[in-house]
Motif scaffolding. Sequence first.
Motif, PDB file in Angstrom:
ATOM      1  N   ARG A  35      17.914  -4.814  12.525  1.00 62.67           N
ATOM      2  CA  ARG A  35      17.641  -3.735  11.571  1.00 62.67           C
ATOM      3  C   ARG A  35      16.787  -4.228  10.412  1.00 62.67           C
ATOM      4  N   GLU A  36      17.072  -5.432   9.902  1.00 63.86           N
ATOM      5  CA  GLU A  36      16.263  -5.995   8.820  1.00 63.86           C
ATOM      6  C   GLU A  36      14.833  -6.245   9.286  1.00 63.86           C
ATOM      7  N   TYR A  37      14.668  -6.760  10.501  1.00 58.80           N
ATOM      8  CA  TYR A  37      13.331  -7.032  11.023  1.00 58.80           C
ATOM      9  C   TYR A  37      12.544  -5.738  11.239  1.00 58.80           C
ATOM     10  N   VAL A  38      13.190  -4.722  11.791  1.00 57.71           N
ATOM     11  CA  VAL A  38      12.513  -3.438  11.990  1.00 57.71           C
ATOM     12  C   VAL A  38      12.161  -2.812  10.642  1.00 57.71           C
ATOM     13  N   HIS A  39      13.032  -2.969   9.670  1.00 52.40           N
ATOM     14  CA  HIS A  39      12.743  -2.470   8.321  1.00 52.40           C
ATOM     15  C   HIS A  39      11.509  -3.171   7.742  1.00 52.40           C
ATOM     16  N   ILE A  40      11.405  -4.468   7.944  1.00 54.17           N
ATOM     17  CA  ILE A  40      10.230  -5.209   7.485  1.00 54.17           C
ATOM     18  C   ILE A  40       8.976  -4.717   8.217  1.00 54.17           C
ATOM     19  N   ILE A  41       9.086  -4.426   9.501  1.00 53.14           N
ATOM     20  CA  ILE A  41       7.943  -3.893  10.250  1.00 53.14           C
ATOM     21  C   ILE A  41       7.505  -2.557   9.659  1.00 53.14           C
ATOM     22  N   TYR A  42       8.458  -1.663   9.375  1.00 57.93           N
ATOM     23  CA  TYR A  42       8.118  -0.366   8.784  1.00 57.93           C
ATOM     24  C   TYR A  42       7.415  -0.537   7.437  1.00 57.93           C
ATOM     25  N   ILE A  43       7.971  -1.401   6.581  1.00 51.70           N
ATOM     26  CA  ILE A  43       7.382  -1.609   5.259  1.00 51.70           C
ATOM     27  C   ILE A  43       5.983  -2.207   5.381  1.00 51.70           C
ATOM     28  N   THR A  44       5.808  -3.159   6.281  1.00 43.88           N
ATOM     29  CA  THR A  44       4.496  -3.786   6.459  1.00 43.88           C
ATOM     30  C   THR A  44       3.466  -2.770   6.927  1.00 43.88           C
ATOM     31  N   VAL A  48       0.161  -1.632   4.866  1.00 40.78           N
ATOM     32  CA  VAL A  48      -1.161  -1.784   5.474  1.00 40.78           C
ATOM     33  C   VAL A  48      -1.872  -0.431   5.548  1.00 40.78           C
ATOM     34  N   ALA A  49      -1.117   0.637   5.851  1.00 40.17           N
ATOM     35  CA  ALA A  49      -1.729   1.967   5.881  1.00 40.17           C
ATOM     36  C   ALA A  49      -2.218   2.363   4.495  1.00 40.17           C
ATOM     37  N   ILE A  50      -1.444   2.035   3.461  1.00 44.12           N
ATOM     38  CA  ILE A  50      -1.877   2.331   2.100  1.00 44.12           C
ATOM     39  C   ILE A  50      -3.148   1.560   1.771  1.00 44.12           C
ATOM     40  N   LEU A  51      -3.334   0.389   2.326  1.00 43.69           N
ATOM     41  CA  LEU A  51      -4.553  -0.394   2.110  1.00 43.69           C
ATOM     42  C   LEU A  51      -5.715   0.151   2.935  1.00 43.69           C
ATOM     43  N   PHE A  52      -5.487   0.459   4.206  1.00 39.35           N
ATOM     44  CA  PHE A  52      -6.598   0.792   5.096  1.00 39.35           C
ATOM     45  C   PHE A  52      -7.097   2.224   4.975  1.00 39.35           C
ATOM     46  N   ILE A  53      -6.297   3.162   4.530  1.00 36.12           N
ATOM     47  CA  ILE A  53      -6.794   4.537   4.369  1.00 36.12           C
ATOM     48  C   ILE A  53      -7.866   4.591   3.282  1.00 36.12           C
ATOM     49  N   PRO A  54      -7.634   4.049   2.070  1.00 36.28           N
ATOM     50  CA  PRO A  54      -8.732   4.044   1.092  1.00 36.28           C
ATOM     51  C   PRO A  54      -9.901   3.164   1.522  1.00 36.28           C
ATOM     52  N   LEU A  55      -9.622   2.061   2.215  1.00 39.07           N
ATOM     53  CA  LEU A  55     -10.693   1.192   2.678  1.00 39.07           C
ATOM     54  C   LEU A  55     -11.604   1.928   3.654  1.00 39.07           C
ATOM     55  N   THR A  56     -11.021   2.691   4.549  1.00 42.82           N
ATOM     56  CA  THR A  56     -11.827   3.464   5.502  1.00 42.82           C
ATOM     57  C   THR A  56     -12.686   4.490   4.776  1.00 42.82           C
ATOM     58  N   ILE A  57     -12.115   5.157   3.805  1.00 40.82           N
ATOM     59  CA  ILE A  57     -12.877   6.147   3.039  1.00 40.82           C
ATOM     60  C   ILE A  57     -13.998   5.474   2.257  1.00 40.82           C
ATOM     61  N   LEU A  78      -4.759  -7.843   2.770  1.00 39.68           N
ATOM     62  CA  LEU A  78      -3.941  -7.792   3.975  1.00 39.68           C
ATOM     63  C   LEU A  78      -3.160  -9.083   4.163  1.00 39.68           C
ATOM     64  N   SER A  79      -3.804 -10.215   3.933  1.00 35.52           N
ATOM     65  CA  SER A  79      -3.100 -11.489   4.072  1.00 35.52           C
ATOM     66  C   SER A  79      -2.007 -11.634   3.015  1.00 35.52           C
ATOM     67  N   VAL A  80      -2.242 -11.155   1.803  1.00 34.06           N
ATOM     68  CA  VAL A  80      -1.209 -11.206   0.764  1.00 34.06           C
ATOM     69  C   VAL A  80      -0.006 -10.356   1.171  1.00 34.06           C
ATOM     70  N   ILE A  81      -0.274  -9.156   1.716  1.00 34.41           N
ATOM     71  CA  ILE A  81       0.818  -8.281   2.154  1.00 34.41           C
ATOM     72  C   ILE A  81       1.627  -8.945   3.266  1.00 34.41           C
ATOM     73  N   PHE A  86       6.440 -11.747   5.242  1.00 36.39           N
ATOM     74  CA  PHE A  86       6.977 -12.865   6.007  1.00 36.39           C
ATOM     75  C   PHE A  86       7.899 -13.725   5.143  1.00 36.39           C
ATOM     76  N   SER A  87       7.496 -14.008   3.921  1.00 38.75           N
ATOM     77  CA  SER A  87       8.336 -14.829   3.049  1.00 38.75           C
ATOM     78  C   SER A  87       9.621 -14.095   2.683  1.00 38.75           C
ATOM     79  N   ARG A  88       9.541 -12.771   2.509  1.00 39.38           N
ATOM     80  CA  ARG A  88      10.746 -12.000   2.213  1.00 39.38           C
ATOM     81  C   ARG A  88      11.724 -12.083   3.385  1.00 39.38           C
ATOM     82  N   LEU A  89      11.208 -11.933   4.592  1.00 39.21           N
ATOM     83  CA  LEU A  89      12.058 -12.021   5.772  1.00 39.21           C
ATOM     84  C   LEU A  89      12.641 -13.422   5.925  1.00 39.21           C
TER      85      LEU A  89
END
Length: 125
Positions: A35-44, A48-57, A78-81, A86-89
């Motif tokens: 559950r913690e790992y899946v939660h990290i996947i969702y947050i990541t 990334v979507a918050i980063l790439f939507i404005p980047l695409t525009i 992206l690498s910082v995110i 990863f460090s949080r997990l």
Amino acid sequence: SLFLSVSFYLGLFLGVKILLLRFIGFVFELGKLVREYVHIIYITFFNVAILFIPLTIILILTVYKDSNWILGIAAMLLSVILIAQFSRLAVQILSNYKLSKFYLILYLCAFEICPVLIVIKALNI
């Protein structure tokens, strides 16, 4: 149509991955860790979507022919995110499961550093 099909298949594979992880967690009784790992996947993916939507525009509306600096900034963000997630997990796993530091160093040497050294030796770099 290509964008929609690629998006569909990526979503499908992500869903299959999460279902498979939950099944493995159920079989090996690691529900909390999964559950913690899946939660990290969702947050990541959300970050990334918050980063790439404005980047695409920005890239669509940019009239400059040289937009490599925009892509460089996006790659750094992206690498910082990914490093932050990863460090949080890693901190959560190490603090919750009290893994011995000796086993952690042994794992890093055996499975992370040693293969790189073998490849360097094999390629004579």
